[in-house]
Motif scaffolding. Structure first.
Motif, PDB file in Angstrom:
ATOM      1  N   VAL A  14       0.842  -1.202   0.000  1.00  0.00           N
ATOM      2  CA  VAL A  14       0.000   0.000   0.000  1.00  0.00           C
ATOM      3  C   VAL A  14       0.875   1.249   0.000  1.00  0.00           C
ATOM      4  O   VAL A  14       0.582   2.219  -0.708  1.00  0.00           O
ATOM      5  CB  VAL A  14      -0.969   0.006   1.203  1.00  0.00           C
ATOM      6  N   GLU A  15       1.937   1.248   0.769  1.00  0.00           N
ATOM      7  CA  GLU A  15       2.831   2.414   0.800  1.00  0.00           C
ATOM      8  C   GLU A  15       3.485   2.632  -0.559  1.00  0.00           C
ATOM      9  O   GLU A  15       3.672   3.758  -0.988  1.00  0.00           O
ATOM     10  CB  GLU A  15       3.912   2.234   1.873  1.00  0.00           C
ATOM     11  N   ARG A  16       3.813   1.546  -1.224  1.00  0.00           N
ATOM     12  CA  ARG A  16       4.463   1.660  -2.533  1.00  0.00           C
ATOM     13  C   ARG A  16       3.483   2.050  -3.637  1.00  0.00           C
ATOM     14  O   ARG A  16       3.836   2.705  -4.601  1.00  0.00           O
ATOM     15  CB  ARG A  16       5.127   0.331  -2.878  1.00  0.00           C
ATOM     16  N   HIS A  17       2.233   1.621  -3.496  1.00  0.00           N
ATOM     17  CA  HIS A  17       1.197   1.881  -4.500  1.00  0.00           C
ATOM     18  C   HIS A  17      -0.028   2.476  -3.810  1.00  0.00           C
ATOM     19  O   HIS A  17      -1.038   1.801  -3.644  1.00  0.00           O
ATOM     20  CB  HIS A  17       0.792   0.578  -5.206  1.00  0.00           C
ATOM     21  N   PRO A  18       0.028   3.737  -3.395  1.00  0.00           N
ATOM     22  CA  PRO A  18      -1.097   4.328  -2.642  1.00  0.00           C
ATOM     23  C   PRO A  18      -2.348   4.522  -3.502  1.00  0.00           C
ATOM     24  O   PRO A  18      -2.269   4.675  -4.716  1.00  0.00           O
ATOM     25  CB  PRO A  18      -0.549   5.676  -2.173  1.00  0.00           C
ATOM     26  N   VAL A  19      -3.496   4.508  -2.822  1.00  0.00           N
ATOM     27  CA  VAL A  19      -4.768   4.796  -3.483  1.00  0.00           C
ATOM     28  C   VAL A  19      -4.735   6.261  -3.922  1.00  0.00           C
ATOM     29  O   VAL A  19      -4.164   7.108  -3.250  1.00  0.00           O
ATOM     30  CB  VAL A  19      -5.967   4.499  -2.541  1.00  0.00           C
ATOM     31  N   ARG A  20      -5.324   6.538  -5.065  1.00  0.00           N
ATOM     32  CA  ARG A  20      -5.256   7.913  -5.557  1.00  0.00           C
ATOM     33  C   ARG A  20      -6.403   8.761  -5.007  1.00  0.00           C
ATOM     34  O   ARG A  20      -7.473   8.264  -4.700  1.00  0.00           O
ATOM     35  CB  ARG A  20      -5.203   7.956  -7.073  1.00  0.00           C
ATOM     36  N   THR A  21      -6.149  10.025  -4.907  1.00  0.00           N
ATOM     37  CA  THR A  21      -7.145  10.989  -4.449  1.00  0.00           C
ATOM     38  C   THR A  21      -8.323  10.993  -5.417  1.00  0.00           C
ATOM     39  O   THR A  21      -8.133  10.945  -6.633  1.00  0.00           O
ATOM     40  CB  THR A  21      -6.526  12.391  -4.359  1.00  0.00           C
ATOM     41  N   GLY A  22      -9.530  11.055  -4.876  1.00  0.00           N
ATOM     42  CA  GLY A  22     -10.732  11.122  -5.702  1.00  0.00           C
ATOM     43  C   GLY A  22     -11.150   9.798  -6.306  1.00  0.00           C
ATOM     44  O   GLY A  22     -11.981   9.772  -7.209  1.00  0.00           O
ATOM     45  N   ALA A  23     -10.587   8.703  -5.814  1.00  0.00           N
ATOM     46  CA  ALA A  23     -10.929   7.392  -6.365  1.00  0.00           C
ATOM     47  C   ALA A  23     -12.403   7.075  -6.115  1.00  0.00           C
ATOM     48  O   ALA A  23     -12.910   7.253  -5.013  1.00  0.00           O
ATOM     49  CB  ALA A  23     -10.050   6.314  -5.739  1.00  0.00           C
ATOM     50  N   SER A  24     -13.085   6.621  -7.157  1.00  0.00           N
ATOM     51  CA  SER A  24     -14.490   6.216  -7.039  1.00  0.00           C
ATOM     52  C   SER A  24     -14.550   4.835  -6.392  1.00  0.00           C
ATOM     53  O   SER A  24     -13.527   4.166  -6.207  1.00  0.00           O
ATOM     54  CB  SER A  24     -15.127   6.159  -8.427  1.00  0.00           C
ATOM     55  N   THR A  25     -15.745   4.386  -6.101  1.00  0.00           N
ATOM     56  CA  THR A  25     -15.919   3.044  -5.541  1.00  0.00           C
ATOM     57  C   THR A  25     -15.365   2.000  -6.503  1.00  0.00           C
ATOM     58  O   THR A  25     -14.672   1.071  -6.090  1.00  0.00           O
ATOM     59  CB  THR A  25     -17.404   2.771  -5.248  1.00  0.00           C
ATOM     60  N   LEU A  26     -15.621   2.163  -7.800  1.00  0.00           N
ATOM     61  CA  LEU A  26     -15.094   1.231  -8.798  1.00  0.00           C
ATOM     62  C   LEU A  26     -13.568   1.285  -8.848  1.00  0.00           C
ATOM     63  O   LEU A  26     -12.902   0.253  -8.937  1.00  0.00           O
ATOM     64  CB  LEU A  26     -15.692   1.535 -10.177  1.00  0.00           C
ATOM     65  N   ASP A  27     -12.996   2.483  -8.758  1.00  0.00           N
ATOM     66  CA  ASP A  27     -11.536   2.632  -8.732  1.00  0.00           C
ATOM     67  C   ASP A  27     -10.944   1.898  -7.525  1.00  0.00           C
ATOM     68  O   ASP A  27      -9.908   1.249  -7.632  1.00  0.00           O
ATOM     69  CB  ASP A  27     -11.124   4.107  -8.662  1.00  0.00           C
ATOM     70  N   ARG A  28     -11.606   2.043  -6.370  1.00  0.00           N
ATOM     71  CA  ARG A  28     -11.117   1.360  -5.161  1.00  0.00           C
ATOM     72  C   ARG A  28     -11.218  -0.148  -5.324  1.00  0.00           C
ATOM     73  O   ARG A  28     -10.317  -0.886  -4.911  1.00  0.00           O
ATOM     74  CB  ARG A  28     -11.885   1.828  -3.924  1.00  0.00           C
ATOM     75  N   TRP A  29     -12.303  -0.619  -5.924  1.00  0.00           N
ATOM     76  CA  TRP A  29     -12.468  -2.060  -6.166  1.00  0.00           C
ATOM     77  C   TRP A  29     -11.294  -2.570  -7.008  1.00  0.00           C
ATOM     78  O   TRP A  29     -10.685  -3.589  -6.696  1.00  0.00           O
ATOM     79  CB  TRP A  29     -13.804  -2.298  -6.870  1.00  0.00           C
ATOM     80  N   ARG A  30     -10.996  -1.826  -8.081  1.00  0.00           N
ATOM     81  CA  ARG A  30      -9.867  -2.205  -8.949  1.00  0.00           C
ATOM     82  C   ARG A  30      -8.537  -2.123  -8.207  1.00  0.00           C
ATOM     83  O   ARG A  30      -7.656  -2.955  -8.399  1.00  0.00           O
ATOM     84  CB  ARG A  30      -9.836  -1.306 -10.174  1.00  0.00           C
ATOM     85  N   TYR A  31      -8.384  -1.083  -7.388  1.00  0.00           N
ATOM     86  CA  TYR A  31      -7.153  -0.880  -6.632  1.00  0.00           C
ATOM     87  C   TYR A  31      -6.833  -2.114  -5.779  1.00  0.00           C
ATOM     88  O   TYR A  31      -5.705  -2.589  -5.766  1.00  0.00           O
ATOM     89  CB  TYR A  31      -7.298   0.364  -5.743  1.00  0.00           C
ATOM     90  N   PHE A  32      -7.811  -2.635  -5.081  1.00  0.00           N
ATOM     91  CA  PHE A  32      -7.580  -3.781  -4.204  1.00  0.00           C
ATOM     92  C   PHE A  32      -7.442  -5.095  -4.959  1.00  0.00           C
ATOM     93  O   PHE A  32      -6.846  -6.034  -4.451  1.00  0.00           O
ATOM     94  CB  PHE A  32      -8.703  -3.893  -3.161  1.00  0.00           C
ATOM     95  N   SER A  33      -7.970  -5.152  -6.170  1.00  0.00           N
ATOM     96  CA  SER A  33      -7.964  -6.426  -6.893  1.00  0.00           C
ATOM     97  C   SER A  33      -6.828  -6.580  -7.904  1.00  0.00           C
ATOM     98  O   SER A  33      -6.584  -7.689  -8.377  1.00  0.00           O
ATOM     99  CB  SER A  33      -9.312  -6.642  -7.585  1.00  0.00           C
ATOM    100  N   ARG A  34      -6.116  -5.501  -8.207  1.00  0.00           N
ATOM    101  CA  ARG A  34      -5.035  -5.634  -9.196  1.00  0.00           C
ATOM    102  C   ARG A  34      -3.735  -6.077  -8.499  1.00  0.00           C
ATOM    103  O   ARG A  34      -3.460  -5.679  -7.365  1.00  0.00           O
ATOM    104  CB  ARG A  34      -4.838  -4.338  -9.959  1.00  0.00           C
ATOM    105  N   PRO A  35      -2.927  -6.893  -9.168  1.00  0.00           N
ATOM    106  CA  PRO A  35      -1.658  -7.327  -8.582  1.00  0.00           C
ATOM    107  C   PRO A  35      -0.728  -6.134  -8.339  1.00  0.00           C
ATOM    108  O   PRO A  35      -0.573  -5.282  -9.218  1.00  0.00           O
ATOM    109  CB  PRO A  35      -1.068  -8.265  -9.636  1.00  0.00           C
ATOM    110  N   VAL A  36      -0.142  -6.063  -7.142  1.00  0.00           N
ATOM    111  CA  VAL A  36       0.742  -4.950  -6.796  1.00  0.00           C
ATOM    112  C   VAL A  36       2.083  -5.406  -6.237  1.00  0.00           C
ATOM    113  O   VAL A  36       2.986  -4.604  -6.075  1.00  0.00           O
ATOM    114  CB  VAL A  36       0.085  -3.978  -5.787  1.00  0.00           C
ATOM    115  N   VAL A  37       2.207  -6.692  -5.934  1.00  0.00           N
ATOM    116  CA  VAL A  37       3.459  -7.184  -5.363  1.00  0.00           C
ATOM    117  C   VAL A  37       3.672  -8.632  -5.808  1.00  0.00           C
ATOM    118  O   VAL A  37       2.711  -9.365  -6.031  1.00  0.00           O
ATOM    119  CB  VAL A  37       3.443  -7.060  -3.811  1.00  0.00           C
TER     120      VAL A  37
END
Length: 186
Positions: A14-37
């Protein structure tokens, strides 16, 4: 070791790939589901780390009551032995309602989880008349805590006043807040 390891991997991702400002609910859903590590050659999302590895293959939207009947091999081999609901007070998804980040050490994990749980519950619980407002994540993972009775037990265990009265769940604040380390953090 696994519990501390996966908490640190999640918080570090999460620290390396922070959620972006103004993220919609769909953006947050994608944020948690995409590979990041990548761990041991396996690309992992925050959802896989939290719900598969730390919550022992529980479904994200099952309120803590529904398990994943078909976890993958990596998940089965590397998930924690037992679900410890205190993880919810140690995981930081980079927004205002999340607990602060700490680096967890397998040798001190029990003490660290106790401190994180007590601190978060006292900081995020609020009395309003005869009602106790508690963090919404306790509703999202109600089954992890043993239902409403378990939530009350947990609140009493950590000395939160009002646990025997009326309980309501606070709205979650999704305002990005990266880099919130506990005192003494990096």
């Amino acid at each position: 070791g696994r519990l501390a390891f996966w908490i640190d991997v999640y918080n570090g991702a999460v620290e390396r790939h922070p959620v972006r400002t103004g993220a919609s609910t769909l953006d947050r859903w994608r944020y948690f589901s995409r590979p990041v590590v990548n761990v041991a050659g396996q690309d992992l999302s925050l959802d896989v780390i939290e719900h598969g590895l730390l919550r022992r293959s529980r479904w994200k939207l099952g309120l803590g009551y529904v398990g994943n009947p078909l976890p993958g091999r990596f998940e089965r081999e590397h998930r924690v032995a037992h679900l410890d609901p205190r993880i919810h007070f140690a995981l930081n998804c980079g927004v205002a309602s999340c607990p602060p980040i700490a680096a967890y050490d397998a040798d001190r994990l029990e003490e660290q989880l106790e401190l994180a749980t007590r601190s978060y519950l006292h900081g995020e619980s609020e009395r309003r008349g005869d009602t106790l407002l508690v963090p919404q994540l306790m509703l999202w993972y109600l089954g992890d805590f043993g239902g409403l009775r378990g939530v009350r037990r947990l609140l009493r265990r950590y000395g939160v006043e009002g646990a025997d009265g009326r309980i309501r769940f606070k709205r979650y604040d999704w305002t990005p807040a990266p880099g919130r380390w506990t005192p003494g953090g990096p």
